[in-house]
Design a protein around this motif. Structure first.
Motif, PDB file in Angstrom:
ATOM      1  N   HIS A  17       0.826  -1.203   0.000  1.00 53.30           N
ATOM      2  CA  HIS A  17       0.000   0.000   0.000  1.00 53.30           C
ATOM      3  C   HIS A  17       0.864   1.258   0.000  1.00 53.30           C
ATOM      4  CE1 HIS A  17      -3.813  -2.099   0.594  1.00 53.30           C
ATOM      5  NE2 HIS A  17      -3.188  -2.874   1.458  1.00 53.30           N
TER       6      HIS A  17
ATOM      7  N   ASP B 149      -0.572   4.247   0.932  1.00 53.41           N
ATOM      8  CA  ASP B 149      -1.202   5.126   1.909  1.00 53.41           C
ATOM      9  C   ASP B 149      -2.228   4.292   2.672  1.00 53.41           C
ATOM     10  OD1 ASP B 149      -1.827   7.390   3.337  1.00 53.41           O
ATOM     11  OD2 ASP B 149      -2.486   8.578   1.622  1.00 53.41           O
ATOM     12  N   ASP B 150      -2.759   4.866   3.756  1.00 48.77           N
ATOM     13  CA  ASP B 150      -3.904   4.239   4.400  1.00 48.77           C
ATOM     14  C   ASP B 150      -5.135   5.095   4.091  1.00 48.77           C
ATOM     15  OD1 ASP B 150      -3.693   6.468   6.022  1.00 48.77           O
ATOM     16  OD2 ASP B 150      -2.860   5.380   7.726  1.00 48.77           O
ATOM     17  N   ASN B 151      -6.232   4.857   4.772  1.00 47.28           N
ATOM     18  CA  ASN B 151      -7.446   5.631   4.519  1.00 47.28           C
ATOM     19  C   ASN B 151      -7.699   6.679   5.589  1.00 47.28           C
ATOM     20  OD1 ASN B 151      -8.514   4.736   2.006  1.00 47.28           O
ATOM     21  ND2 ASN B 151      -9.028   2.775   2.942  1.00 47.28           N
TER      22      ASN B 151
ATOM     23  N   ARG C 157      -1.718  12.029   5.436  1.00 45.85           N
ATOM     24  CA  ARG C 157      -0.879  11.196   4.581  1.00 45.85           C
ATOM     25  C   ARG C 157       0.006  10.287   5.433  1.00 45.85           C
ATOM     26  NH1 ARG C 157       1.733  11.187  -0.529  1.00 45.85           N
ATOM     27  NH2 ARG C 157       2.453   9.046  -0.723  1.00 45.85           N
ATOM     28  N   LEU C 158       0.028   9.006   5.104  1.00 44.20           N
ATOM     29  CA  LEU C 158       0.880   8.047   5.805  1.00 44.20           C
ATOM     30  C   LEU C 158       2.314   8.195   5.286  1.00 44.20           C
ATOM     31  CD1 LEU C 158       1.232   5.566   7.677  1.00 44.20           C
ATOM     32  CD2 LEU C 158       0.713   4.138   5.676  1.00 44.20           C
TER      33      LEU C 158
ATOM     34  N   THR D  39      -3.234  12.387  -7.387  1.00 40.37           N
ATOM     35  CA  THR D  39      -2.176  12.729  -6.431  1.00 40.37           C
ATOM     36  C   THR D  39      -2.137  14.232  -6.187  1.00 40.37           C
ATOM     37  OG1 THR D  39      -0.871  10.803  -7.067  1.00 40.37           O
ATOM     38  CG2 THR D  39       0.310  12.604  -6.008  1.00 40.37           C
TER      39      THR D  39
ATOM     40  N   ARG E 233      -5.176  14.837  -3.863  1.00 44.14           N
ATOM     41  CA  ARG E 233      -5.131  14.203  -2.541  1.00 44.14           C
ATOM     42  C   ARG E 233      -3.950  14.688  -1.704  1.00 44.14           C
ATOM     43  NH1 ARG E 233      -4.676   9.538  -4.319  1.00 44.14           N
ATOM     44  NH2 ARG E 233      -2.426   9.289  -4.043  1.00 44.14           N
ATOM     45  N   ASP E 234      -2.760  14.771  -2.299  1.00 40.14           N
ATOM     46  CA  ASP E 234      -1.533  15.042  -1.541  1.00 40.14           C
ATOM     47  C   ASP E 234      -1.061  16.492  -1.633  1.00 40.14           C
ATOM     48  OD1 ASP E 234      -1.605  12.358  -0.937  1.00 40.14           O
ATOM     49  OD2 ASP E 234      -0.149  11.798  -2.486  1.00 40.14           O
TER      50      ASP E 234
END
Length: 222
Positions: free
Chosen positions: A16, A18-20, A24-25, A52, A55-56
């Motif tokens: 993975h 990232d997680d949910n 950000r992991l 991306t 999200r990031d």
């Protein structure tokens, strides 16, 4: 001539990126972040998918002043060209991809998204329509256009959908995969790759490096 394509990704032991969770992991460490900065400095352009960007909110800039100065001394801009691809065109012109840094920004868009995006982004980025069936972006045409623009080395930093496409369409030359010493354990969390006609058989592993508590695996893909 198409650029040399380097895929770069950090993932958990169970694959993975990232997680949910809401934050950000962080899968890498400070030493590896510095290594990634060095790799970025060696490239002409950095590409991420539109997901991306949303999200990031990455800046995609070189952090080290010394590396920026070395690029300028070689006649290059301080930062590589930023590149993203989008089928839907839902990009915020205020995100860091567009507002951070003074370098060139390129957005490759589907036919339906290109005209609205060009109006939305105005002087913040160059929007290029690349043909593809339906509302898709043809990565081969993207690479052809980047080559014509003088991009010789392209770093692709994800996300998983973009990495899957480059691998499935046999468009990547190298994979730099960092494995973090943890499990995410959530089947719904984003993965490094998902489905697709991925390369068959054993890949050519060229290097293994321990970087603190993570492992860097380098593969030649063609």
């Amino acid at each position: 001539m198409r650029p040399y394509v380097l895929l770069s990704c950090a993932m958990s032991i169970d694959g993975h990126i990232d997680d949910n969770g809401p934050e950000r992991l962080l899968l890498s460490n400070a030493e590896d972040f510095d290594r990634v900065d060095e790799v970025r400095a060696s490239c002409d352009a950095i590409m991420v998918g539109a997901g991306t960007v949303r999200r990031d909110n990455p800046r995609l800039l070189i952090r080290s002043p010394e590396r920026r100065h070395r690029r300028v001394a070689r006649g290059l801009p301080p930062d590589p060209v930023k590149v993203t691809v989008t089928a839907r065109g839902d990009l915020d012109p205020e995100c860091a991809f567009f507002t951070a840094g003074d370098g060139e920004k390129l957005v490759y868009a589907s036919a339906s998204a290109a005209v609205p995006l060009a109006g939305l982004l105005k002087d913040r980025a160059t929007v290029i329509h690349t043909g593809g069936p339906g509302d898709t972006v043809d990565l081969r045409l993207v690479l052809d256009d980047l080559g014509r623009r003088g991009i010789r080395r392209l770093m692709v930093e994800g996300g998983g959908g973009l990495h899957t496409r480059f691998l499935s369409e046999r468009l990547a030359d190298e994979l730099q995969l960092v494995v973090a010493p943890l499990f995410v354990g959530d089947p719904a969390a984003p993965r490094f790759v998902s489905g697709g006609d991925l390369p068959k058989g054993r890949l050519n592993l060229t290097e293994v490096v321990k970087i603190g508590d993570v492992a860097l695996l380098r593969y030649r893909l063609r």
